[in-house]
Design a protein around this motif. Structure first.
Motif, mmCIF file in Angstrom:
data_model
loop_
_atom_site.group_PDB
_atom_site.id
_atom_site.type_symbol
_atom_site.label_atom_id
_atom_site.label_comp_id
_atom_site.label_asym_id
_atom_site.label_seq_id
_atom_site.Cartn_x
_atom_site.Cartn_y
_atom_site.Cartn_z
ATOM 1 N N MET A 57 57.584 64.008 15.180
ATOM 2 C CA MET A 57 56.408 64.439 15.942
ATOM 3 C C MET A 57 55.297 64.923 15.010
ATOM 4 N N THR A 58 55.675 65.606 13.935
ATOM 5 C CA THR A 58 54.663 66.022 12.956
ATOM 6 C C THR A 58 53.946 64.800 12.395
ATOM 7 N N LEU A 59 54.701 63.775 12.020
ATOM 8 C CA LEU A 59 54.099 62.544 11.507
ATOM 9 C C LEU A 59 53.223 61.885 12.566
ATOM 10 N N LYS A 60 53.699 61.873 13.805
ATOM 11 C CA LYS A 60 52.961 61.234 14.895
ATOM 12 C C LYS A 60 51.594 61.879 15.079
ATOM 13 N N PHE A 61 51.548 63.191 15.122
ATOM 14 C CA PHE A 61 50.269 63.878 15.315
ATOM 15 C C PHE A 61 49.376 63.740 14.094
ATOM 16 N N ALA A 62 49.962 63.806 12.913
ATOM 17 C CA ALA A 62 49.145 63.715 11.699
ATOM 18 C C ALA A 62 48.534 62.330 11.546
ATOM 19 N N VAL A 63 49.326 61.281 11.737
ATOM 20 C CA VAL A 63 48.825 59.920 11.577
ATOM 21 C C VAL A 63 47.761 59.598 12.621
ATOM 22 N N THR A 64 47.928 60.108 13.831
ATOM 23 C CA THR A 64 46.946 59.850 14.889
ATOM 24 C C THR A 64 45.813 60.872 14.901
ATOM 25 N N ASP A 65 45.815 61.765 13.909
ATOM 26 C CA ASP A 65 44.718 62.707 13.693
ATOM 27 C C ASP A 65 44.492 63.645 14.878
ATOM 28 N N ASP A 311 43.638 50.491 15.778
ATOM 29 C CA ASP A 311 42.961 50.746 14.504
ATOM 30 C C ASP A 311 43.867 51.481 13.522
ATOM 31 N N ILE A 312 44.674 52.408 14.048
ATOM 32 C CA ILE A 312 45.578 53.181 13.189
ATOM 33 C C ILE A 312 46.609 52.263 12.539
ATOM 34 N N VAL A 313 47.169 51.347 13.325
ATOM 35 C CA VAL A 313 48.147 50.400 12.775
ATOM 36 C C VAL A 313 47.490 49.494 11.740
ATOM 37 N N THR A 314 46.277 49.056 12.017
ATOM 38 C CA THR A 314 45.550 48.228 11.050
ATOM 39 C C THR A 314 45.356 48.987 9.735
ATOM 40 N N GLU A 315 44.958 50.256 9.841
ATOM 41 C CA GLU A 315 44.768 51.082 8.645
ATOM 42 C C GLU A 315 46.091 51.288 7.912
ATOM 43 N N LEU A 316 47.160 51.506 8.658
ATOM 44 C CA LEU A 316 48.467 51.729 8.046
ATOM 45 C C LEU A 316 48.911 50.498 7.254
ATOM 46 N N LEU A 317 48.739 49.318 7.830
ATOM 47 C CA LEU A 317 49.133 48.094 7.136
ATOM 48 C C LEU A 317 48.271 47.853 5.906
ATOM 49 N N ARG A 318 46.985 48.181 6.014
ATOM 50 C CA ARG A 318 46.096 48.037 4.860
ATOM 51 C C ARG A 318 46.510 49.004 3.749
ATOM 52 N N THR A 319 46.850 50.231 4.114
ATOM 53 C CA THR A 319 47.296 51.217 3.133
ATOM 54 C C THR A 319 48.575 50.764 2.447
ATOM 55 N N ALA A 320 49.505 50.210 3.228
ATOM 56 C CA ALA A 320 50.752 49.710 2.652
ATOM 57 C C ALA A 320 50.471 48.608 1.635
ATOM 58 N N ASP A 321 49.532 47.720 1.964
ATOM 59 C CA ASP A 321 49.171 46.648 1.032
ATOM 60 C C ASP A 321 48.550 47.212 -0.247
ATOM 61 N N ASP A 322 47.624 48.160 -0.062
ATOM 62 C CA ASP A 322 46.910 48.722 -1.207
ATOM 63 C C ASP A 322 47.855 49.445 -2.166
ATOM 64 N N PRO A 327 55.386 49.926 5.232
ATOM 65 C CA PRO A 327 54.619 50.651 6.252
ATOM 66 C C PRO A 327 55.164 52.050 6.512
ATOM 67 N N ALA A 328 56.483 52.213 6.387
ATOM 68 C CA ALA A 328 57.071 53.545 6.576
ATOM 69 C C ALA A 328 56.542 54.524 5.531
ATOM 70 N N GLN A 329 56.510 54.093 4.276
ATOM 71 C CA GLN A 329 55.984 54.956 3.210
ATOM 72 C C GLN A 329 54.485 55.189 3.382
ATOM 73 N N ALA A 330 53.767 54.153 3.806
ATOM 74 C CA ALA A 330 52.327 54.303 4.017
ATOM 75 C C ALA A 330 52.033 55.298 5.128
ATOM 76 N N GLY A 331 52.794 55.231 6.224
ATOM 77 C CA GLY A 331 52.607 56.181 7.311
ATOM 78 C C GLY A 331 52.883 57.604 6.875
ATOM 79 N N HIS A 332 53.938 57.774 6.094
ATOM 80 C CA HIS A 332 54.269 59.109 5.591
ATOM 81 C C HIS A 332 53.166 59.638 4.685
ATOM 82 N N GLU A 333 52.621 58.775 3.839
ATOM 83 C CA GLU A 333 51.557 59.192 2.940
ATOM 84 C C GLU A 333 50.287 59.544 3.714
ATOM 85 N N MET A 334 49.934 58.754 4.731
ATOM 86 C CA MET A 334 48.766 59.061 5.566
ATOM 87 C C MET A 334 48.923 60.429 6.231
ATOM 88 N N ALA A 335 50.123 60.682 6.758
ATOM 89 C CA ALA A 335 50.374 61.956 7.433
ATOM 90 C C ALA A 335 50.303 63.119 6.454
#
Length: 342
Positions: A57-65, A311-322, A327-335
């Motif tokens: 839930m912490t990750l969910k709220f953080a990633v979705t801002d 948009d969030i999923v698009t950003e997450l996939l772009r972050t994972a690529d960069d 995507p799991a690591q990218a989501g954790h890093e975004m959060a």
């Protein structure tokens, strides 16, 4: 290592059942999360579930801002426990007292085994609750909004795989036709998806027939030749064995805690299968409830906020690529980036 701010475990004085409240983080704001009323082999299994779910839930709220932290309540019922209406009310009052004891640091909504009507009972004893019935001024059933958010995530993944967000003609396999799964199945059928579904309840075949979806068994759907597999039931479905049998190009669904173990995300990545973290794909319901009931947005604003999952999923996939990570690591890093900024 325990990274939770607070964990309460109390034997309900009325119900006699273990009530577990896991408060993971309030770095971004007061915590929020569901009340899960479920059967477990032992109360320690319920504790493990509460710890994992609250961290998600912490990750969910953080990633979705959203300005909320992660929490979860689990009532760990022994296998075979049945609750008559009077004892159910006792359970909910026990839950309410645990929630109220931490003074507004956590607000509770429905989860597996509970409903908006149950939240109305909890509200009799504490104000720290959301997703109460619409006729009582709440946001009601979160399932349609969770399904809408998952649909937004699927559009982003479709664009990644095929260059466009349209879903018509894609083949998808959906696991679970419960509250969220049925709503999502109907949305996908309306989009023209070639849908195969399954559920442990054979009576759900009527829903499949109604929407023109094919039916298969829970074991068979894992290896179905589909574009996207959608877990929409209980967690833990993605094991190392299961991932080796997958024939899909992506896994995107609202079920919580889909990975049986963290290393499964790496195995999916190695196989070239896009996996969107469940705390993103399944965020629509809690986004709607929190923004309307706790942050006092209009329903239209809340719906627009749910749609930003695309948009969030698009950003997450772009972050994972960069970053060259899953995507799991990218989501954790975004959060974590947003939590550190707070």
């Amino acid at each position: 290592m325990l990274d939770h701010e607070q964990v309460l475990i109390r034997r309900g004085p009325r119900s006699g059942l273990p009530v577990i409240l896991a408060l993971h983080s309030t770095a971004l704001g007061p915590a929020a999360g569901g009340v899960r009323l479920w059967h477990y082999p032992g109360w320690r299994d319920g504790l493990t579930d509460a710890l994992r779910l609250s961290a998600a839930m912490t990750l969910k709220f953080a990633v979705t801002d959203l300005a909320r932290g992660g929490g979860k309540t689990v009532v760990a019922m022994p296998q075979g426990t049945r609750l008559d209406p009077a004892r159910r009310r006792d359970v909910l009052r026990d839950v309410a007292e645990v929630i109220d004891s931490i003074g507004g640091r956590y607000a509770a909504g429905p989860d597996v085994g509970t409903s908006p009507a149950d939240m109305a009972v909890i509200r009799e004893f504490t104000p720290h609750v959301f997703c109460t019935p619409e006729d009582q001024g709440g946001s009601g059933d979160s399932s349609p909004h969770t399904a809408r958010g998952t649909l937004a995530a699927l559009r982003a993944v479709s664009r990644r795989l095929y260059g466009e967000a349209g879903l018509k003609g894609l083949r998808m396999g959906l696991i679970g036709l419960g509250h969220v799964g049925e709503h999502l199945a109907r949305l996908l059928a309306a989009e023209g998806v070639e849908l195969t579904v399954t559920d442990i309840d054979a009576a759900r075949t009527r829903t499949a027939e109604e929407i023109g979806a094919a039916w298969t068994g829970p074991e068979e759907i894992i290896s179905a030749d589909v574009d996207i597999l959608i877990p929409a039931a209980l967690g833990g479905v993605l094991t190392t064995r299961v991932v080796r049998d997958l024939r899909c190009r992506a896994v995107v669904g609202p079920a919580n805690n889909q990975l049986h173990a963290a290393e499964v995300a790496d195995l999916l990545y190695q196989r070239g299968i896009v996996w969107i973290p469940d705390y993103v794909a399944g965020a629509g319901g809690v986004i709607n409830a929190v923004t309307t009931e706790l942050h006092h947005f209009t329903s239209d604003d809340a719906r627009a906020r749910v749609d930003t999952i695309e948009d969030i999923v698009t950003e997450l996939l772009r972050t994972a690529d960069d970053l060259g990570v899953t995507p799991a690591q990218a989501g954790h890093e975004m959060a974590q980036r947003r939590i550190r900024a707070a």
